[in-house]
Scaffold this motif. Structure first.
Motif, PDB file in Angstrom:
ATOM      1  N   ARG A  76       0.837  -1.199   0.000  1.00 31.10           N
ATOM      2  CA  ARG A  76       0.000   0.000   0.000  1.00 31.10           C
ATOM      3  C   ARG A  76       0.866   1.241   0.000  1.00 31.10           C
ATOM      4  NH1 ARG A  76      -5.136  -2.174   0.904  1.00 31.10           N
ATOM      5  NH2 ARG A  76      -4.653  -4.311   1.397  1.00 31.10           N
ATOM      6  N   PRO A  77       0.442   2.352  -0.614  1.00 31.95           N
ATOM      7  CA  PRO A  77      -0.837   2.470  -1.325  1.00 31.95           C
ATOM      8  C   PRO A  77      -0.797   1.746  -2.654  1.00 31.95           C
ATOM      9  CG  PRO A  77       0.420   4.493  -1.537  1.00 31.95           C
ATOM     10  CD  PRO A  77       1.200   3.612  -0.602  1.00 31.95           C
ATOM     11  N   ALA A  78      -1.869   1.002  -2.945  1.00 33.43           N
ATOM     12  CA  ALA A  78      -1.945   0.260  -4.191  1.00 33.43           C
ATOM     13  C   ALA A  78      -2.307   1.208  -5.320  1.00 33.43           C
ATOM     14  CB  ALA A  78      -3.000  -0.845  -4.067  1.00 33.43           C
ATOM     15  N   PRO A  79      -1.895   0.883  -6.547  1.00 31.31           N
ATOM     16  CA  PRO A  79      -2.290   1.734  -7.678  1.00 31.31           C
ATOM     17  C   PRO A  79      -3.798   1.683  -7.891  1.00 31.31           C
ATOM     18  CG  PRO A  79      -1.240  -0.285  -8.444  1.00 31.31           C
ATOM     19  CD  PRO A  79      -1.081  -0.261  -6.959  1.00 31.31           C
ATOM     20  N   SER A  80      -4.351   2.739  -8.459  1.00 30.67           N
ATOM     21  CA  SER A  80      -5.785   2.744  -8.736  1.00 30.67           C
ATOM     22  C   SER A  80      -6.065   3.647  -9.923  1.00 30.67           C
ATOM     23  CB  SER A  80      -6.570   3.232  -7.521  1.00 30.67           C
ATOM     24  OG  SER A  80      -6.544   4.643  -7.475  1.00 30.67           O
ATOM     25  N   LEU A  81      -7.329   3.633 -10.348  1.00 38.82           N
ATOM     26  CA  LEU A  81      -7.724   4.448 -11.489  1.00 38.82           C
ATOM     27  C   LEU A  81      -8.244   5.812 -11.051  1.00 38.82           C
ATOM     28  CD1 LEU A  81      -9.548   1.787 -13.687  1.00 38.82           C
ATOM     29  CD2 LEU A  81      -7.425   2.952 -14.219  1.00 38.82           C
ATOM     30  N   ALA A  82      -8.236   6.055  -9.714  1.00 38.19           N
ATOM     31  CA  ALA A  82      -8.884   7.263  -9.204  1.00 38.19           C
ATOM     32  C   ALA A  82      -8.321   8.528  -9.847  1.00 38.19           C
ATOM     33  CB  ALA A  82      -8.720   7.326  -7.687  1.00 38.19           C
TER      34      ALA A  82
END
Lengths: 96, 98, 316, 506
Positions: free
Chosen positions: C119-125
């Motif tokens: 963490r922090p994990a990648p995201s599409l945010a």
């Protein structure tokens, strides 16, 4: 803490008291009708007090208005559902 | 421990409870409820993964997934319940015939 | 912060306990009511996790409408001990422990793997927020549902349509006529509340452009209006309603797919709205979806293709 | 590269967004067939033909200019959703539309309107078959083109719901009970798949197959996601020992529905599993061997059950379990030397089984219609012999067993060659055993067809050729002919094959 906040917190705790009373009533009373009695009456008043306390804390007109609406509709819904439960219990002879 | 992880564990526990009952029950209605609890656990995992702390805005993509999932699940549940009701009617009429 | 931790632990504990209690409940009615309460608590947890859009949908659909469907089925099967633990074949002790062991291993592995994710994990945010300005709406969830991943939402509406077809194939409208009457107080309540609910649905639809809300939440509220109408016998569908019902059920799919074809005709990609008019496109599609979703949910509750002639009797 | 742009040198259809159209067309047709029940047959057949034409045009375009990607909404991945068409997908599209067309023609006769004598149950079948089939077609096509795991999940749900609708079409209690088990199994399968998607997104923040395929390192979260998704798909594909729902669901449905369920629906999830396995995730040897072993178990168990059952339809359903097992052997072979050959064989077996099994279910439906039962014990005692249906059954059996020159032979041969190139003699042995077992159980009905010594009275053969027998016969001929005309399908399969270095097409 301002006097208003102290008043609001006092009202919130009073509301909490009614909720506790209603819950105890539901758990302890013997039959459907008296349980309904405890639940609808005590919880409606409890909700009114909590809504009032929250309204005092936020001191915002639109929020206060929404809180009043919420309270009104909850009272309406709980009165109706209370009636329906009681009617069903009476007709199916499960009252006691 | 982070809030997201805490709620993720809650979701995993829901999955565990649901799977346990799903395997052991033979009642159709209870099976439907167990599958719904299973789905609630999965959705909780996604919502927890989307949470990025009290200040940051949460990730909207998993939220959209869960919204979609909720609608898909209520559809499937409705189909299962309609099947159960129909089956019940048929069994009832067989009972009356014999 | 400690206060929050206590709150979280109590809430999670309540959710897990409710799930266990619902699935272990002795009678079917108790199981369904506990399941509905579970839905509300889950929605509360999601509000806490900053997912108000989803919490709204979970409370309305996951708890409310699913609960109504379950109760309808339970009532239908009453006398046949539906959902009662007594009707359940009692598993042998060994099987019970075996399943418990397997489930424990599985959940343990799920939890362990989750902890191992860095963490922090990648995201599409970030990508979503970067493109939000050109999506036509300000609510990121609506932007994902109706613009970035609109194709998913189209297929989801198709799922709703498919289930209506299946339910109409199976349903028996006659069986529904045995449902109880709810009396005059409910009638008065419905008359007072229904207009407000319609208003709320419209508000939620409009709100979805920039705040928590949208077509699905509005559709769920409007669908609940339909269920109240059906329950109170304020509206009883007849055979004459079949064609209009079919039209409204199909409206979501046809409207959404038609919008896709229109974008193709404009020379854009499938479901690629013209950027300057994206807001209008989204709102029109959402309005069609709301009506279609509402009708579908109410139709699923009714549970059959309507039959019979209109009745004059009223139970007011 | 303006000279390779197909729009500058080809007719207008080459510029159409065919991938979107093959999904949208059946959807709109499904709604239309539901809205206008009286025109449902025409809408259903017309839409299937149109989708078939569009799929063929797409395949031709692929052969000319390579794999295609259309970015929906104009958003590129990973934010948006893309539809990706490679040779495998195009082959499935064409096969699905083709088989659907023939089964639909058969259904249009067996569900024909009968006027005043029609029972309510028959009317329901007639009215609801078409919207359900068109939804099924839309779901399958969406699945083939999907390149996004969440999108796959929703497509699977459309597929599952319409399949359950088809399984319970007859309205009989046995079918409903089987359909409910099917629905529960399918729902559990898709929820497991969704749980896998959960883990994928939590670990990588991506759901599109292109981004996921670019990740080389298998972290625990990715392995967990892969296992969960494959487990969910295994339930939906009915891989042993998760096949518990299949025999009842497939054998209690009406004949056209059984044909579609067995030929196409189980292949949908198998297609996804194969795609995830070959395209997306790095090879995981242990897991592949496990799936191969389950496949071997399916071959043995399905064949033994097929030898024991006493109903023809149930035999055909158990044969599906065994055949699925055979195709799943490929999971153990893809990371070996002969991987590509084995993969081609598995794909060809999927196509061959789809054609042969739909022919077989339709033929069994015709036989049961003639005889009034489908009991294996009584087959050779019947004086009535529905000749053409029996011929169709036997031809389909030729392809299922894998006798040359059928499509089943070619598929099995390629799979065997892949295994032999990898020196995987265990899997070769399993395939040989499976072939012998399939001969054994398929000979039960065929020997029943051929024996006349127990018939009391004169043998009656239907003198006139009934048009209804043409469709199973046609499908059986397809199952054979695809072995002879394999050049085009195999070169189509090579377009965008995951085993060669992918070429980027704008």
């Amino acid at each position: 803490m301002t006097p208003l906040e102290i008043l609001a917190i006092g009202i919130l705790f009073a509301g909490l008291g009614f909720f506790v009373a209603g819950t105890v009533g539901m758990l302890r009373f013997p039959d459907v009708f008296s349980r309904l009695h405890a639940l609808t009456k005590a919880d409606n008043l409890g909700l009114a007090l909590i809504a009032l306390g929250t309204a005092l804390l936020t001191a915002d007109t639109s929020v206060t208005l929404k809180l009043m609406l919420i309270w009104f509709f909850v009272v309406l819904a709980s009165a109706t559902s209370g009636h329906l439960i009681a009617r069903h219990a009476l007709r199916s002879g499960q009252g006691s | 421990m982070s809030t997201a992880l805490l709620y993720s564990f809650g979701g995993i526990l829901l999955i565990g409870v649901a799977l346990h009952r799903l395997v052991l029950t033979t009642d159709l209605l209870r099976r439907v409820v167990a599958l719904n609890v299973f789905a609630a656990g999965i959705a909780s995992l996604l919502i927890a993964a989307a949470y990025r702390g009290p200040e940051a805005a949460a990730d909207p993509v998993p939220h959209a997934f869960v919204l979609t999932g909720i609608v898909v699940l209520v559809s499937t549940t409705a189909a299962a319940l309609a099947l159960i009701r129909r089956l019940d009617d048929l069994e009832r009429s067989v009972d009356h015939d014999t | 912060m400690l206060l929050w931790l206590v709150f979280d632990l109590v809430l999670i504990g309540a959710i897990v306990w409710l799930a266990w209690a619902a699935l272990a409940a002795r009678d079917g009615f108790e199981m369904i009511v506990l399941f509905m309460v579970l839905g509300l608590f889950v929605a509360l947890a999601w509000v806490r996790l900053q997912a108000p859009d989803v919490a709204l949908a979970e409370a309305a659909v996951g708890s409310g409408i699913t609960g109504a469907l379950l109760l309808k089925t339970w009532r239908h099967r009453r006398g046949r001990a539906a959902g009662d633990a007594a009707a359940d074949a009692r598993p042998s002790r060994a099987l019970g422990f075996g399943v418990m062991g397997l489930v424990t291993v599985l959940t343990g592995m799920l939890a362990a793997v989750l902890v191992l994710i860095p963490r922090p994990a990648p995201s599409l945010a970030e990508t979503v927020f970067a493109n939000l300005a050109v999506s036509g709406v300000d609510n990121p969830v609506t932007a994902v549902l109706l613009n970035f991943r609109a194709y998913d939402t189209l297929l989801e509406v198709v799922v709703l349509f498919a289930v209506v077809v299946v339910v109409w194939l199976l349903g028996d409208a006659e069986a529904d006529r045995r449902a109880p009457r709810l009396g005059s107080i409910f009638f008065g309540f419905a008359r007072l509340v229904l207009p407000v609910m319609v208003l709320i649905a419209g508000y939620l639809l409009w709100l979805g452009g920039f705040a928590p809300g949208g077509a699905f939440q509005a559709g769920a509220v409007l669908g609940a209006v339909g269920i109240v109408l059906l329950l109170g016998r304020l509206y009883t569908p007849t055979a004459a309603d079949r064609l209009p019902a079919r039209l409204v059920f199909g409206l979501g799919t046809v409207g959404f797919a038609g919008a896709g074809l229109a974008t193709l005709a404009l020379g854009n990609a499938f479901l690629g709205y013209p950027p300057e008019a994206a807001k209008t496109w989204i709102l029109v599609i959402e309005a069609m979806l709301t009506v279609s979703i509402a009708a579908t949910l109410a139709g699923l509750f009714f549970g059959a293709a309507p039959s019979g002639r209109p009745t004059r009797e009223s139970d007011r | 590269m303006i000279w390779s742009d197909p729009s500058t040198m080809t007719p207008e259809i080459m510029t159409w967004d065919l991938p979107s159209l093959v999904v949208i067309l059946p959807l709109l047709a499904a709604v239309a067939a539901f809205l206008l029940p009286s025109a449902a047959v025409g809408i259903g057949l017309g839409a299937t033909a149109l989708v078939g034409a569009a799929s063929s045009a797409l395949a031709a375009r692929l052969l000319a200019s390579g794999p295609e990607i259309s970015h929906l909404g104009g958003w590129t991945v990973p934010l948006g959703i893309a539809l990706r068409v490679d040779g495998f997908a195009a082959l499935m599209l064409v096969t699905t539309a083709g088989i659907g067309m023939l089964v639909g023609l058969a259904a249009s006769r067996s569900f024909a309107a009968k006027g005043a004598t029609e029972a309510p149950a028959e009317e329901r079948q007639r009215l609801f078959f078409w919207p359900l089939w068109l939804l099924l077609l839309a779901g399958l096509n969406a699945l083939y083109l999907s390149s996004d795991v969440f999108n796959i999940y929703i497509s699977l749900e459309i597929l599952g719901l319409s399949a359950v609708g088809l399984a319970v079409l007859s309205g009989k209690a046995a079918a409903l009970r089987a359909g409910l088990t099917y629905l529960f199994a399918g729902l559990l399968g898709s929820l497991l798949f969704l749980l896998g998607v959960d883990y994928l997104y939590a670990a990588t923040g991506r759901v599109d197959l292109a981004s996921l395929g670019a990740i080389d390192e298998m972290t625990p979260a990715l392995s967990m996601a892969l296992v969960l998704m494959l487990a969910g798909l295994a339930i939906k594909t009915a891989l042993f020992p998760l096949h518990f729902w299949l025999p009842a669901a497939h054998s209690n449905a009406t004949a056209p529905a059984s044909a579609l369920l067995s030929a196409l629906v189980v292949k949908g999830s198998l297609y996804v599993a194969l795609r995830l396995w070959v395209d997306v995730f790095a090879p995981t040897a242990g897991l592949g061997t496990l799936i191969g072993l389950l496949g071997a178990g399916a071959i043995v168990w399905g064949s033994i059950q097929a030898m024991r059952v006493d109903r023809l339809k149930l035999l055909v359903a158990y044969s599906t379990v065994a055949q699925i097992g055979l195709i799943c052997l490929v999971f153990a072979l893809t990371d070996e030397i002969g991987g590509e050959t084995a993969w081609q064989g598995a794909v060809y077996l999927i196509l061959a089984h789809a054609a042969a099994k739909s022919a077989m279910f339709l033929a069994v439906g015709r036989i049961a219609e003639h005889l009034g039962h489908d009991s294996l014990e009584r087959l050779h005692r019947e004086p009535l012999r529905p000749g053409m249906a029996q011929v169709a059954f036997a031809l389909a059996a030729v392809s299922l067993i894998g006798l040359p020159p059928s499509a089943g032979f070619l598929g099995k041969w390629l799979l065997l060659e892949g295994a032999m190139r990898a020196d995987a003699w265990l899997w070769v042995g399993v395939m040989v055993l499976g072939t012998m077992l399939s001969v054994a159980y398929l000979m039960r009905p065929i020997s029943g067809f051929l024996r006349f010594d127990r018939v009391e009275g004169p043998v009656i053969m239907p003198s006139r050729l009934d048009a209804a027998d043409l469709w199973p016969l046609g499908l059986a001929v397809v199952a054979i002919a695809m072995g002879l005309l394999a050049a085009t399908p195999l070169s189509l399969l090579a377009v965008g094959s995951p085993f060669v270095v992918p070429e980027v097409v704008p």
